[in-house]
Design an enzyme around this catalytic site. Sequence first.
Site, PDB file in Angstrom:
ATOM      1  CD  GLU A  46      13.377   0.994   7.523  1.00  0.00           C
ATOM      2  OE1 GLU A  46      12.861   2.087   6.503  1.00  0.00           O
ATOM      3  OE2 GLU A  46      14.263   0.252   7.382  1.00  0.00           O
TER       4      GLU A  46
ATOM      5  CE  LYS B  48      -1.752   2.685   2.102  1.00  0.00           C
ATOM      6  NZ  LYS B  48      -1.861   4.282   1.870  1.00  0.00           N
TER       7      LYS B  48
ATOM      8  CB  CYS C 144      13.200   9.369   8.108  1.00  0.00           C
ATOM      9  SG  CYS C 144      14.274   8.094   7.199  1.00  0.00           S
TER      10      CYS C 144
ATOM     11  CD  GLU D 270       9.412  13.275  11.358  1.00  0.00           C
ATOM     12  OE1 GLU D 270       8.274  12.756  11.452  1.00  0.00           O
ATOM     13  OE2 GLU D 270      10.513  12.402  10.825  1.00  0.00           O
TER      14      GLU D 270
HETATM   15  N1  LIG Z   1      12.715   5.613   9.543  1.00  0.00           N
HETATM   16  C1  LIG Z   1      12.579   5.743   8.170  1.00  0.00           C
HETATM   17  O1  LIG Z   1      13.043   4.973   7.390  1.00  0.00           O
HETATM   18  C2  LIG Z   1      11.587   6.628   7.648  1.00  0.00           C
HETATM   19  C3  LIG Z   1      11.759   6.748   6.041  1.00  0.00           C
HETATM   20  C4  LIG Z   1      10.438   7.599   5.437  1.00  0.00           C
HETATM   21  C5  LIG Z   1       9.702   8.349   6.010  1.00  0.00           C
HETATM   22  N2  LIG Z   1       9.715   8.136   7.588  1.00  0.00           N
HETATM   23  C6  LIG Z   1       8.706   8.921   8.258  1.00  0.00           C
HETATM   24  O2  LIG Z   1       7.348   8.763   7.395  1.00  0.00           O
HETATM   25  C7  LIG Z   1       6.715  10.304   7.777  1.00  0.00           C
HETATM   26  C8  LIG Z   1       6.312  10.817   6.479  1.00  0.00           C
HETATM   27  O3  LIG Z   1       5.472  10.033   5.886  1.00  0.00           O
HETATM   28  P1  LIG Z   1       4.033   9.934   5.635  1.00  0.00           P
HETATM   29  O4  LIG Z   1       3.472  11.197   5.998  1.00  0.00           O
HETATM   30  O5  LIG Z   1       3.467   9.019   4.573  1.00  0.00           O
HETATM   31  O6  LIG Z   1       3.734   9.079   6.850  1.00  0.00           O
HETATM   32  P2  LIG Z   1       2.222   8.493   7.446  1.00  0.00           P
HETATM   33  O7  LIG Z   1       2.426   7.684   8.665  1.00  0.00           O
HETATM   34  O8  LIG Z   1       1.338   9.502   7.525  1.00  0.00           O
HETATM   35  O9  LIG Z   1       1.753   7.403   6.354  1.00  0.00           O
HETATM   36  C9  LIG Z   1       2.842   6.396   5.942  1.00  0.00           C
HETATM   37  C10 LIG Z   1       1.993   5.266   5.227  1.00  0.00           C
HETATM   38  O10 LIG Z   1       0.907   4.696   6.260  1.00  0.00           O
HETATM   39  C11 LIG Z   1      -0.504   4.846   5.681  1.00  0.00           C
HETATM   40  N3  LIG Z   1      -1.199   4.846   7.004  1.00  0.00           N
HETATM   41  C12 LIG Z   1      -1.572   5.970   7.745  1.00  0.00           C
HETATM   42  N4  LIG Z   1      -2.178   5.804   8.617  1.00  0.00           N
HETATM   43  C13 LIG Z   1      -2.346   4.194   8.664  1.00  0.00           C
HETATM   44  C14 LIG Z   1      -3.010   3.329   9.524  1.00  0.00           C
HETATM   45  N5  LIG Z   1      -3.707   3.665  10.452  1.00  0.00           N
HETATM   46  N6  LIG Z   1      -2.883   1.933   9.214  1.00  0.00           N
HETATM   47  C15 LIG Z   1      -2.340   1.601   7.969  1.00  0.00           C
HETATM   48  N7  LIG Z   1      -1.479   2.453   7.303  1.00  0.00           N
HETATM   49  C16 LIG Z   1      -1.692   3.664   7.657  1.00  0.00           C
HETATM   50  C17 LIG Z   1      -0.350   5.896   4.907  1.00  0.00           C
HETATM   51  O11 LIG Z   1      -1.541   5.714   3.818  1.00  0.00           O
HETATM   52  C18 LIG Z   1       1.115   5.791   4.000  1.00  0.00           C
HETATM   53  O12 LIG Z   1       0.884   4.824   3.042  1.00  0.00           O
HETATM   54  C19 LIG Z   1       7.812  11.087   8.657  1.00  0.00           C
HETATM   55  O13 LIG Z   1       7.679  11.165   9.885  1.00  0.00           O
HETATM   56  C20 LIG Z   1       9.109  10.616   8.191  1.00  0.00           C
HETATM   57  O14 LIG Z   1       9.811  10.665   9.252  1.00  0.00           O
HETATM   58  C21 LIG Z   1      10.602   7.432   8.029  1.00  0.00           C
HETATM   59  N1  LIG Z   2      15.469   3.216   4.476  1.00  0.00           N
HETATM   60  C1  LIG Z   2      16.407   4.126   3.695  1.00  0.00           C
HETATM   61  C2  LIG Z   2      15.908   5.358   3.739  1.00  0.00           C
HETATM   62  C3  LIG Z   2      15.073   6.166   4.578  1.00  0.00           C
HETATM   63  C4  LIG Z   2      14.725   7.406   4.554  1.00  0.00           C
HETATM   64  C5  LIG Z   2      13.725   8.068   5.139  1.00  0.00           C
HETATM   65  O1  LIG Z   2      13.373   9.022   4.636  1.00  0.00           O
HETATM   66  C6  LIG Z   2      17.566   3.393   2.978  1.00  0.00           C
HETATM   67  O2  LIG Z   2      18.095   4.636   2.392  1.00  0.00           O
HETATM   68  O3  LIG Z   2      17.505   2.196   2.744  1.00  0.00           O
END
Ligand SMILES: NC(=O)c1ccc[n+]([C@@H]2O[C@H](COP(=O)([O-])OP(=O)(O)OC[C@H]3O[C@@H](n4cnc5c(N)ncnc54)[C@H](O)[C@@H]3O)[C@@H](O)[C@H]2O)c1
Ligand SMILES: N/C(=C\C=C\C=O)C(=O)O
Length: 487
Positions: A255, A179, A289, A391
């Site tokens: 993550e 998804k 992130c 964040e």
């Molecule tokens: N740690 C990492 O590697 C990493 C990498 C990329 C992004 N992020 C984090 O992601 C965030 C930004 O991405 P975003 O805005 O898409 O995050 P988000 O949590 O709003 O959504 C992420 C995904 O989860 C789905 N989702 C939302 N609520 C859900 C639920 N209750 N059940 C199932 N699925 C659900 C969304 O539709 C989307 O596909 C930031 O906080 C960023 O730090 C972390």
């Molecule tokens: N998981 C990884 C990156 C995550 C980025 C977060 O926004 C990667 O580089 O493998």
Amino acid sequence: MSRPALLPLYINGRFEEEGQRFDNISPVDGRLLNQAVEADAAQVARAVQAASDALQGPWGRYSVPERAALLHKVADGIQARFDDFVAAEVADTGRPLHLARTLDLPRAIANFRTFADLAVAQVDDCCETPQADGGLLFNYTVRKPLGVVAVIAPWNLPLLLLTWKLGPALAMGNTVVCKPSEETPSSAALLAEVMYNAGVPAGVFNLVHGFGPGSAGEFLTRAPQISAVSFTGESRTGSAIMKAVADGVKDISFELGGKNAAVVFADADFDAAVAGVARSSFFNTGQVCLCTERVYVERPIFDRFVAALKARAEGLKLGYPDEDGVDLGPLVSRQHREKVLSYFALAREEGAVVITGGETPQFGDARDQGAYVRPTIWTGLPDHARCVREEIFGPVCHIAPFDDEEEVLRRVNDSPYGLACALWTQRLDRAHRLARRVQVGIVWVNAWYARDLRTPFGGSKLSGLGREGGRHSLDFYSEISNVCVKL
Ligand SMILES: NC(=O)c1ccc[n+]([C@@H]2O[C@H](COP(=O)([O-])OP(=O)(O)OC[C@H]3O[C@@H](n4cnc5c(N)ncnc54)[C@H](O)[C@@H]3O)[C@@H](O)[C@H]2O)c1
Ligand SMILES: N/C(=C\C=C\C=O)C(=O)O
């Protein structure tokens, strides 16, 4: 007006266009890019059932080398449609073309190839245990797929992060239901075409579009037949998913968010540190992130560093994705821009000194309908300020001075997050000493976002659960058993 292109679902080897549709809007100029089908509960249930059935089909009889060969074919398919994927990623995110061409696509290809090869190379444990009666116990490890893995991805690096999970999940013999984010559905839809053309058996890879709560995301996490959820997104979403899978005690790999620090010591290579912190703060318009939102600079060079970073930020070119020399695109959506702008306002309320930025640019063209913000630098906030603890996920950082190692270590660790940290110093003894004490999953020294896919990747505290990368991915996506034979 011609109807917008429609991004279908992909369930059990078939593209499906039936269902409610949602708009996909360009963050560059606000125009309608295409629409995607929002999977309803029944469609998600069918996708999960197809994935469950596929485990008992031909896929369940593939050897590791045969799975690896198929994943290389998928990588070949992405390579063959490189420009189509670049166009999809750029359209949905507004990122500079060069970024999609040098990061997103090469990493998507590498994510499949790396884990295909690691799976083939994987050697598991065995051991012999002499018995008092002169006999012997022979123990060996057996590695089986977990089963059906739900892969839920965010919008900031759409294809990179989806394939970062897909590669190892499929390499280890699982089937998946993916998804992607509702903000960035286009590249996942192309990936489904590549999977189909590569001959991935029906039901092995399934794609459902939609939202989170009360939509495809939640339906997927609550499906009884899933064995695991691999999720990347906000920490609070991670908590919600944890609750959704708790009764079924499902495996989870999270993550999540971050509030990452960069620490610049007075002995650092000054120009390298300025360039590195500018990159870690503003890369992908701050929507990674791992991006830096907290900068700590040793007092003797603080004023000089602030001035140098200001100059860097003001030298960044905001523009159309295909513009020559463009550095930054827009944020992913107007809605996300409202969130970032709310922190710009909050910072002023909390007493920040705005060194640069803090507003939206006025282009005088279609981009004014997009989601652009200026790269922003603050100083003067206390450590307890919300802008220093929460964040923001935009091109913004706060710079504070520090006087010694113990002080800066305490301040860096004083965060509910624990994802990444970048240390800038030429004293490597100090770097190694600090790297072991910083409460994060990933420490870079005199670098940022330099990646070896064999290394453990993940965060502590609110930044995540588990590690992926290299053997950590192979272990997460496997059900590992021990067989003990009395000889
Ligand atoms: N740690 C990492 O590697 C990493 C990498 C990329 C992004 N992020 C984090 O992601 C965030 C930004 O991405 P975003 O805005 O898409 O995050 P988000 O949590 O709003 O959504 C992420 C995904 O989860 C789905 N989702 C939302 N609520 C859900 C639920 N209750 N059940 C199932 N699925 C659900 C969304 O539709 C989307 O596909 C930031 O906080 C960023 O730090 C972390
Ligand atoms: N998981 C990884 C990156 C995550 C980025 C977060 O926004 C990667 O580089 O493998």
